[in-house]
Scaffold this motif. Structure first.
Motif, PDB file in Angstrom:
ATOM      1  N   THR A  31       0.830  -1.205   0.000  1.00 23.52           N
ATOM      2  CA  THR A  31       0.000   0.000   0.000  1.00 23.52           C
ATOM      3  C   THR A  31       0.866   1.257   0.000  1.00 23.52           C
ATOM      4  OG1 THR A  31      -1.736  -1.180   1.162  1.00 23.52           O
ATOM      5  CG2 THR A  31      -1.823   1.216   1.226  1.00 23.52           C
ATOM      6  N   LEU A  32       0.582   2.163  -0.946  1.00 28.48           N
ATOM      7  CA  LEU A  32       1.369   3.388  -1.089  1.00 28.48           C
ATOM      8  C   LEU A  32       0.477   4.575  -1.439  1.00 28.48           C
ATOM      9  CD1 LEU A  32       4.204   4.728  -1.230  1.00 28.48           C
ATOM     10  CD2 LEU A  32       4.240   4.122  -3.662  1.00 28.48           C
ATOM     11  N   LEU A  33      -0.251   4.484  -2.538  1.00 24.12           N
ATOM     12  CA  LEU A  33      -1.122   5.571  -2.966  1.00 24.12           C
ATOM     13  C   LEU A  33      -2.431   5.538  -2.177  1.00 24.12           C
ATOM     14  CD1 LEU A  33       0.594   4.616  -5.626  1.00 24.12           C
ATOM     15  CD2 LEU A  33      -0.981   6.125  -6.814  1.00 24.12           C
ATOM     16  N   PRO A  34      -2.941   6.701  -1.769  1.00 20.91           N
ATOM     17  CA  PRO A  34      -4.222   6.710  -1.058  1.00 20.91           C
ATOM     18  C   PRO A  34      -5.363   6.294  -1.980  1.00 20.91           C
ATOM     19  CG  PRO A  34      -3.507   8.958  -1.569  1.00 20.91           C
ATOM     20  CD  PRO A  34      -2.369   8.054  -1.927  1.00 20.91           C
ATOM     21  N   ASP A  35      -6.281   5.493  -1.447  1.00 18.42           N
ATOM     22  CA  ASP A  35      -7.474   5.091  -2.193  1.00 18.42           C
ATOM     23  C   ASP A  35      -7.119   4.426  -3.529  1.00 18.42           C
ATOM     24  OD1 ASP A  35     -10.182   4.769  -2.379  1.00 18.42           O
ATOM     25  OD2 ASP A  35     -10.602   6.798  -3.094  1.00 18.42           O
ATOM     26  N   HIS A  36      -6.100   3.570  -3.480  1.00 20.48           N
ATOM     27  CA  HIS A  36      -5.634   2.893  -4.694  1.00 20.48           C
ATOM     28  C   HIS A  36      -5.125   1.509  -4.286  1.00 20.48           C
ATOM     29  CE1 HIS A  36      -4.302   3.034  -8.906  1.00 20.48           C
ATOM     30  NE2 HIS A  36      -3.237   2.361  -8.527  1.00 20.48           N
ATOM     31  N   PRO A  37      -5.500   0.473  -5.015  1.00 21.78           N
ATOM     32  CA  PRO A  37      -5.114  -0.880  -4.597  1.00 21.78           C
ATOM     33  C   PRO A  37      -3.621  -1.150  -4.739  1.00 21.78           C
ATOM     34  CG  PRO A  37      -6.250  -0.943  -6.710  1.00 21.78           C
ATOM     35  CD  PRO A  37      -6.345   0.467  -6.224  1.00 21.78           C
ATOM     36  N   SER A  38      -3.151  -2.111  -3.970  1.00 20.73           N
ATOM     37  CA  SER A  38      -1.792  -2.644  -4.102  1.00 20.73           C
ATOM     38  C   SER A  38      -1.922  -4.160  -4.182  1.00 20.73           C
ATOM     39  CB  SER A  38      -0.943  -2.263  -2.886  1.00 20.73           C
ATOM     40  OG  SER A  38      -1.464  -2.876  -1.712  1.00 20.73           O
ATOM     41  N   ILE A  39      -0.863  -4.823  -4.609  1.00 20.96           N
ATOM     42  CA  ILE A  39      -0.893  -6.285  -4.633  1.00 20.96           C
ATOM     43  C   ILE A  39      -1.134  -6.821  -3.223  1.00 20.96           C
ATOM     44  CG2 ILE A  39       0.437  -8.378  -5.122  1.00 20.96           C
ATOM     45  CD1 ILE A  39      -0.432  -6.904  -7.650  1.00 20.96           C
ATOM     46  N   ASN A  40      -0.533  -6.169  -2.253  1.00 18.83           N
ATOM     47  CA  ASN A  40      -0.695  -6.576  -0.860  1.00 18.83           C
ATOM     48  C   ASN A  40      -2.151  -6.451  -0.394  1.00 18.83           C
ATOM     49  OD1 ASN A  40       0.524  -7.363   1.713  1.00 18.83           O
ATOM     50  ND2 ASN A  40      -0.014  -5.307   2.383  1.00 18.83           N
ATOM     51  N   SER A  41      -2.789  -5.331  -0.754  1.00 15.24           N
ATOM     52  CA  SER A  41      -4.162  -5.090  -0.282  1.00 15.24           C
ATOM     53  C   SER A  41      -5.184  -5.960  -1.001  1.00 15.24           C
ATOM     54  CB  SER A  41      -4.536  -3.613  -0.449  1.00 15.24           C
ATOM     55  OG  SER A  41      -4.710  -3.279  -1.822  1.00 15.24           O
ATOM     56  N   LEU A  42      -4.832  -6.434  -2.179  1.00 18.16           N
ATOM     57  CA  LEU A  42      -5.772  -7.220  -2.986  1.00 18.16           C
ATOM     58  C   LEU A  42      -5.708  -8.717  -2.702  1.00 18.16           C
ATOM     59  CD1 LEU A  42      -5.206  -5.448  -6.436  1.00 18.16           C
ATOM     60  CD2 LEU A  42      -7.317  -5.390  -5.108  1.00 18.16           C
ATOM     61  N   THR A  43      -4.658  -9.153  -2.018  1.00 16.85           N
ATOM     62  CA  THR A  43      -4.427 -10.589  -1.839  1.00 16.85           C
ATOM     63  C   THR A  43      -4.550 -11.002  -0.373  1.00 16.85           C
ATOM     64  OG1 THR A  43      -2.047 -10.117  -1.750  1.00 16.85           O
ATOM     65  CG2 THR A  43      -2.937 -10.821  -3.877  1.00 16.85           C
ATOM     66  N   GLN A  44      -4.629 -12.294  -0.151  1.00 16.43           N
ATOM     67  CA  GLN A  44      -4.753 -12.831   1.197  1.00 16.43           C
ATOM     68  C   GLN A  44      -3.365 -13.008   1.829  1.00 16.43           C
ATOM     69  OE1 GLN A  44      -7.826 -13.276   2.610  1.00 16.43           O
ATOM     70  NE2 GLN A  44      -8.507 -12.339   0.687  1.00 16.43           N
ATOM     71  N   ALA A  45      -3.231 -12.527   3.042  1.00 15.47           N
ATOM     72  CA  ALA A  45      -1.933 -12.583   3.731  1.00 15.47           C
ATOM     73  C   ALA A  45      -1.401 -14.013   3.833  1.00 15.47           C
ATOM     74  CB  ALA A  45      -2.054 -11.972   5.122  1.00 15.47           C
ATOM     75  N   GLU A  46      -2.299 -14.976   4.001  1.00 18.25           N
ATOM     76  CA  GLU A  46      -1.854 -16.365   4.185  1.00 18.25           C
ATOM     77  C   GLU A  46      -1.256 -16.978   2.917  1.00 18.25           C
ATOM     78  OE1 GLU A  46      -6.467 -16.557   3.890  1.00 18.25           O
ATOM     79  OE2 GLU A  46      -4.940 -15.264   4.813  1.00 18.25           O
ATOM     80  N   ASN A  47      -1.438 -16.329   1.764  1.00 18.97           N
ATOM     81  CA  ASN A  47      -0.870 -16.871   0.517  1.00 18.97           C
ATOM     82  C   ASN A  47       0.571 -16.403   0.275  1.00 18.97           C
ATOM     83  OD1 ASN A  47      -3.139 -18.331  -0.184  1.00 18.97           O
ATOM     84  ND2 ASN A  47      -4.044 -16.669  -1.388  1.00 18.97           N
ATOM     85  N   TRP A  48       0.998 -15.370   1.009  1.00 26.83           N
ATOM     86  CA  TRP A  48       2.342 -14.825   0.794  1.00 26.83           C
ATOM     87  C   TRP A  48       3.404 -15.777   1.362  1.00 26.83           C
ATOM     88  CZ3 TRP A  48       4.003  -9.935  -1.218  1.00 26.83           C
ATOM     89  CH2 TRP A  48       2.972  -9.162  -1.756  1.00 26.83           C
ATOM     90  N   HIS A  49       4.514 -15.873   0.612  1.00 30.94           N
ATOM     91  CA  HIS A  49       5.694 -16.651   1.039  1.00 30.94           C
ATOM     92  C   HIS A  49       5.379 -18.130   1.285  1.00 30.94           C
ATOM     93  CE1 HIS A  49       7.707 -12.810   1.304  1.00 30.94           C
ATOM     94  NE2 HIS A  49       6.785 -12.380   2.139  1.00 30.94           N
ATOM     95  N   THR A  50       4.408 -18.640   0.538  1.00 31.21           N
ATOM     96  CA  THR A  50       4.082 -20.067   0.639  1.00 31.21           C
ATOM     97  C   THR A  50       4.817 -20.887  -0.415  1.00 31.21           C
ATOM     98  OG1 THR A  50       2.182 -19.761  -0.828  1.00 31.21           O
ATOM     99  CG2 THR A  50       1.764 -19.636   1.550  1.00 31.21           C
ATOM    100  N   GLY A  51       5.308 -20.193  -1.450  1.00 35.65           N
ATOM    101  CA  GLY A  51       5.975 -20.911  -2.543  1.00 35.65           C
ATOM    102  C   GLY A  51       5.013 -21.576  -3.506  1.00 35.65           C
TER     103      GLY A  51
END
Length: 230
Positions: A31-51
Protein backbone atom coordinates in the motif's frame (compact mmCIF):
# COMPACT_ATOMS: atom_id res chain seq x y z
CA UNK A 1 -13.54 4.70 -6.16
CA UNK A 2 -16.10 2.64 -4.28
CA UNK A 3 -17.13 0.78 -7.42
CA UNK A 4 -13.45 0.18 -8.12
CA UNK A 5 -12.88 -1.23 -4.65
CA UNK A 6 -15.79 -3.60 -5.06
CA UNK A 7 -14.43 -4.64 -8.44
CA UNK A 8 -10.98 -5.20 -6.95
CA UNK A 9 -12.06 -6.64 -3.62
CA UNK A 10 -9.69 -9.58 -3.72
CA UNK A 11 -7.63 -11.74 -6.03
CA UNK A 12 -6.09 -15.17 -5.64
CA UNK A 13 -4.48 -15.92 -9.01
CA UNK A 14 -1.65 -14.51 -11.09
CA UNK A 15 -4.05 -14.10 -14.00
CA UNK A 16 -6.38 -11.92 -11.92
CA UNK A 17 -3.45 -9.78 -10.81
CA UNK A 18 -2.36 -9.41 -14.44
CA UNK A 19 -5.81 -8.13 -15.38
CA UNK A 20 -5.83 -5.48 -12.65
CA UNK A 21 -2.30 -4.28 -13.49
CA UNK A 22 -3.35 -3.99 -17.13
CA UNK A 23 -6.51 -2.12 -16.17
CA UNK A 24 -5.07 0.38 -13.67
CA UNK A 25 -1.60 0.72 -15.20
CA UNK A 26 0.34 1.30 -11.99
CA UNK A 27 0.03 -0.95 -8.92
CA UNK A 28 2.45 -0.84 -5.97
CA UNK A 29 3.46 -4.08 -4.30
CA UNK A 30 2.51 -2.72 -0.86
CA UNK A 31 0.00 0.00 0.00
CA UNK A 32 1.37 3.39 -1.09
CA UNK A 33 -1.12 5.57 -2.97
CA UNK A 34 -4.22 6.71 -1.06
CA UNK A 35 -7.47 5.09 -2.19
CA UNK A 36 -5.63 2.89 -4.69
CA UNK A 37 -5.11 -0.88 -4.60
CA UNK A 38 -1.79 -2.64 -4.10
CA UNK A 39 -0.89 -6.28 -4.63
CA UNK A 40 -0.69 -6.58 -0.86
CA UNK A 41 -4.16 -5.09 -0.28
CA UNK A 42 -5.77 -7.22 -2.99
CA UNK A 43 -4.43 -10.59 -1.84
CA UNK A 44 -4.75 -12.83 1.20
CA UNK A 45 -1.93 -12.58 3.73
CA UNK A 46 -1.85 -16.36 4.19
CA UNK A 47 -0.87 -16.87 0.52
CA UNK A 48 2.34 -14.83 0.79
CA UNK A 49 5.69 -16.65 1.04
CA UNK A 50 4.08 -20.07 0.64
CA UNK A 51 5.98 -20.91 -2.54
CA UNK A 52 2.71 -21.97 -4.19
CA UNK A 53 1.22 -20.70 -7.46
CA UNK A 54 -0.97 -18.39 -5.34
CA UNK A 55 2.03 -16.67 -3.70
CA UNK A 56 2.09 -12.97 -4.72
CA UNK A 57 5.75 -12.79 -3.64
CA UNK A 58 6.57 -15.15 -6.51
CA UNK A 59 4.32 -13.32 -8.96
CA UNK A 60 6.45 -10.19 -8.62
CA UNK A 61 9.22 -11.94 -10.59
CA UNK A 62 6.83 -13.43 -13.15
CA UNK A 63 5.37 -10.08 -14.20
CA UNK A 64 8.66 -8.68 -15.60
CA UNK A 65 9.89 -12.10 -16.67
CA UNK A 66 6.82 -12.62 -18.86
CA UNK A 67 6.74 -9.01 -20.08
CA UNK A 68 3.44 -8.32 -18.29
CA UNK A 69 4.73 -5.35 -16.30
CA UNK A 70 7.93 -3.51 -15.47
CA UNK A 71 8.97 -3.98 -11.84
CA UNK A 72 11.20 -1.82 -9.71
CA UNK A 73 11.45 0.84 -7.04
CA UNK A 74 10.12 3.49 -9.38
CA UNK A 75 8.17 5.77 -7.02
CA UNK A 76 9.31 7.01 -3.58
CA UNK A 77 11.82 4.12 -3.42
CA UNK A 78 8.94 1.63 -3.25
CA UNK A 79 8.39 -1.48 -5.37
CA UNK A 80 5.97 -0.70 -8.21
CA UNK A 81 4.47 -2.66 -11.11
CA UNK A 82 3.75 -0.70 -14.30
CA UNK A 83 1.83 -2.43 -17.08
CA UNK A 84 3.51 -3.04 -20.44
CA UNK A 85 1.07 -0.61 -22.10
CA UNK A 86 1.78 2.20 -19.63
CA UNK A 87 5.51 1.73 -19.12
CA UNK A 88 6.86 3.28 -22.37
CA UNK A 89 4.57 6.28 -21.82
CA UNK A 90 5.66 6.53 -18.18
CA UNK A 91 9.29 6.40 -19.31
CA UNK A 92 8.67 9.23 -21.80
CA UNK A 93 6.82 11.33 -19.20
CA UNK A 94 9.05 10.77 -16.16
CA UNK A 95 12.39 9.43 -17.39
CA UNK A 96 15.44 11.57 -18.07
CA UNK A 97 16.12 12.75 -21.60
CA UNK A 98 19.88 12.63 -20.93
CA UNK A 99 22.14 9.54 -20.68
CA UNK A 100 23.41 8.75 -17.20
CA UNK A 101 26.94 9.82 -18.15
CA UNK A 102 25.69 13.33 -18.91
CA UNK A 103 23.67 13.42 -15.69
CA UNK A 104 26.75 12.30 -13.74
CA UNK A 105 28.84 15.08 -15.26
CA UNK A 106 26.12 17.53 -14.21
CA UNK A 107 26.13 16.21 -10.64
CA UNK A 108 22.74 14.52 -11.02
CA UNK A 109 23.69 10.96 -10.14
CA UNK A 110 26.16 9.18 -7.90
CA UNK A 111 29.44 7.64 -9.03
CA UNK A 112 28.23 4.29 -7.65
CA UNK A 113 25.07 4.42 -9.79
CA UNK A 114 27.09 5.18 -12.93
CA UNK A 115 29.47 2.31 -12.19
CA UNK A 116 26.62 -0.14 -11.56
CA UNK A 117 24.77 0.84 -14.72
CA UNK A 118 27.87 0.22 -16.81
CA UNK A 119 28.16 -3.28 -15.30
CA UNK A 120 24.48 -4.07 -15.92
CA UNK A 121 24.84 -2.93 -19.54
CA UNK A 122 27.67 -5.43 -20.00
CA UNK A 123 25.82 -8.28 -18.27
CA UNK A 124 22.06 -7.90 -18.71
CA UNK A 125 20.16 -9.92 -16.11
CA UNK A 126 23.05 -9.86 -13.62
CA UNK A 127 21.98 -10.85 -10.12
CA UNK A 128 22.63 -8.89 -6.97
CA UNK A 129 25.59 -10.83 -5.59
CA UNK A 130 27.44 -10.80 -8.90
CA UNK A 131 26.73 -7.09 -9.35
CA UNK A 132 28.12 -6.26 -5.91
CA UNK A 133 31.17 -8.38 -6.62
CA UNK A 134 31.80 -6.84 -10.06
CA UNK A 135 31.44 -3.36 -8.58
CA UNK A 136 33.94 -4.13 -5.83
CA UNK A 137 31.27 -3.44 -3.20
CA UNK A 138 31.14 -6.78 -1.37
CA UNK A 139 32.30 -5.38 1.96
CA UNK A 140 29.61 -5.17 4.63
CA UNK A 141 30.14 -1.44 5.10
CA UNK A 142 29.46 -0.87 1.38
CA UNK A 143 26.04 -2.55 1.38
CA UNK A 144 24.11 0.66 2.07
CA UNK A 145 25.90 2.54 -0.71
CA UNK A 146 25.24 -0.37 -3.08
CA UNK A 147 21.55 -0.59 -2.16
CA UNK A 148 21.15 3.17 -2.50
CA UNK A 149 22.75 3.16 -5.96
CA UNK A 150 20.57 0.28 -7.17
CA UNK A 151 17.46 2.08 -5.89
CA UNK A 152 18.65 5.32 -7.50
CA UNK A 153 18.95 3.59 -10.90
CA UNK A 154 15.42 2.20 -10.61
CA UNK A 155 13.98 5.56 -9.62
CA UNK A 156 15.68 7.26 -12.56
CA UNK A 157 14.32 4.54 -14.89
CA UNK A 158 17.75 3.34 -15.98
CA UNK A 159 17.28 -0.24 -14.75
CA UNK A 160 14.42 -2.57 -13.83
CA UNK A 161 14.22 -5.68 -11.69
CA UNK A 162 14.02 -8.30 -14.40
CA UNK A 163 13.42 -11.34 -12.26
CA UNK A 164 14.49 -13.37 -9.28
CA UNK A 165 17.06 -16.12 -9.60
CA UNK A 166 17.43 -19.05 -7.23
CA UNK A 167 20.82 -19.29 -5.56
CA UNK A 168 22.67 -22.56 -5.99
CA UNK A 169 25.58 -24.07 -4.11
CA UNK A 170 28.61 -25.76 -5.67
CA UNK A 171 26.61 -28.97 -6.09
CA UNK A 172 24.00 -27.15 -8.18
CA UNK A 173 21.40 -27.42 -5.44
CA UNK A 174 19.13 -24.52 -4.57
CA UNK A 175 20.70 -22.90 -1.54
CA UNK A 176 19.56 -19.83 0.38
CA UNK A 177 17.32 -16.92 -0.53
CA UNK A 178 16.53 -16.04 -4.11
CA UNK A 179 18.51 -13.16 -5.57
CA UNK A 180 17.14 -10.21 -7.55
CA UNK A 181 18.43 -9.68 -11.09
CA UNK A 182 18.62 -6.43 -13.05
CA UNK A 183 18.47 -5.28 -16.66
CA UNK A 184 18.63 -1.90 -18.34
CA UNK A 185 15.20 -0.51 -19.16
CA UNK A 186 15.91 -0.56 -22.90
CA UNK A 187 17.03 -4.20 -22.85
CA UNK A 188 13.99 -5.30 -20.84
CA UNK A 189 11.64 -3.48 -23.23
CA UNK A 190 13.35 -5.07 -26.25
CA UNK A 191 13.12 -8.54 -24.72
CA UNK A 192 9.45 -8.01 -23.83
CA UNK A 193 8.63 -6.69 -27.30
CA UNK A 194 7.61 -3.27 -25.98
CA UNK A 195 8.09 -0.36 -28.40
CA UNK A 196 9.10 3.08 -27.10
CA UNK A 197 6.50 5.86 -26.98
CA UNK A 198 6.89 8.03 -30.09
CA UNK A 199 5.34 11.24 -28.79
CA UNK A 200 6.73 14.16 -26.82
CA UNK A 201 7.03 14.37 -23.03
CA UNK A 202 3.92 16.61 -22.98
CA UNK A 203 1.95 14.06 -25.02
CA UNK A 204 3.06 11.30 -22.66
CA UNK A 205 1.89 13.32 -19.64
CA UNK A 206 -1.47 13.97 -21.32
CA UNK A 207 -1.84 10.25 -22.13
CA UNK A 208 -1.20 9.22 -18.53
CA UNK A 209 -3.59 11.84 -17.12
CA UNK A 210 -6.29 10.73 -19.57
CA UNK A 211 -5.93 7.08 -18.56
CA UNK A 212 -5.86 7.86 -14.84
CA UNK A 213 -9.00 9.98 -15.20
CA UNK A 214 -10.88 6.85 -16.32
CA UNK A 215 -10.32 4.68 -13.25
CA UNK A 216 -8.15 6.31 -10.60
CA UNK A 217 -9.59 7.97 -7.52
CA UNK A 218 -9.13 11.75 -7.05
CA UNK A 219 -6.97 11.07 -3.98
CA UNK A 220 -4.62 8.72 -5.88
CA UNK A 221 -4.29 11.15 -8.78
CA UNK A 222 -3.61 14.11 -6.48
CA UNK A 223 -0.92 12.12 -4.65
CA UNK A 224 0.88 10.95 -7.79
CA UNK A 225 0.66 14.37 -9.48
CA UNK A 226 2.37 15.90 -6.45
CA UNK A 227 5.12 13.25 -6.54
CA UNK A 228 5.68 13.90 -10.24
CA UNK A 229 5.48 17.69 -9.88
CA UNK A 230 2.52 18.03 -12.24
Amino acid sequence: MDNNKAHHSGITTYEEATEIISELGIIPLATLLPDHPSINSLTQAENWHTGSEFDPWLWRARFPGEGIAAYGKFIKKKAILISRDWFPVYLAAIGSESPLEVRYNNGLCSREALNLLRIVREDEGIETRSLRSEAGMKAKEQKTAFDNAVTELQGSLDIVISGVKARHNGMGEVNGWNSTSFETVSHWMDEAGITPFEGSREEAVDWLKSEMDKLWSPAAKAWIYKVWGW
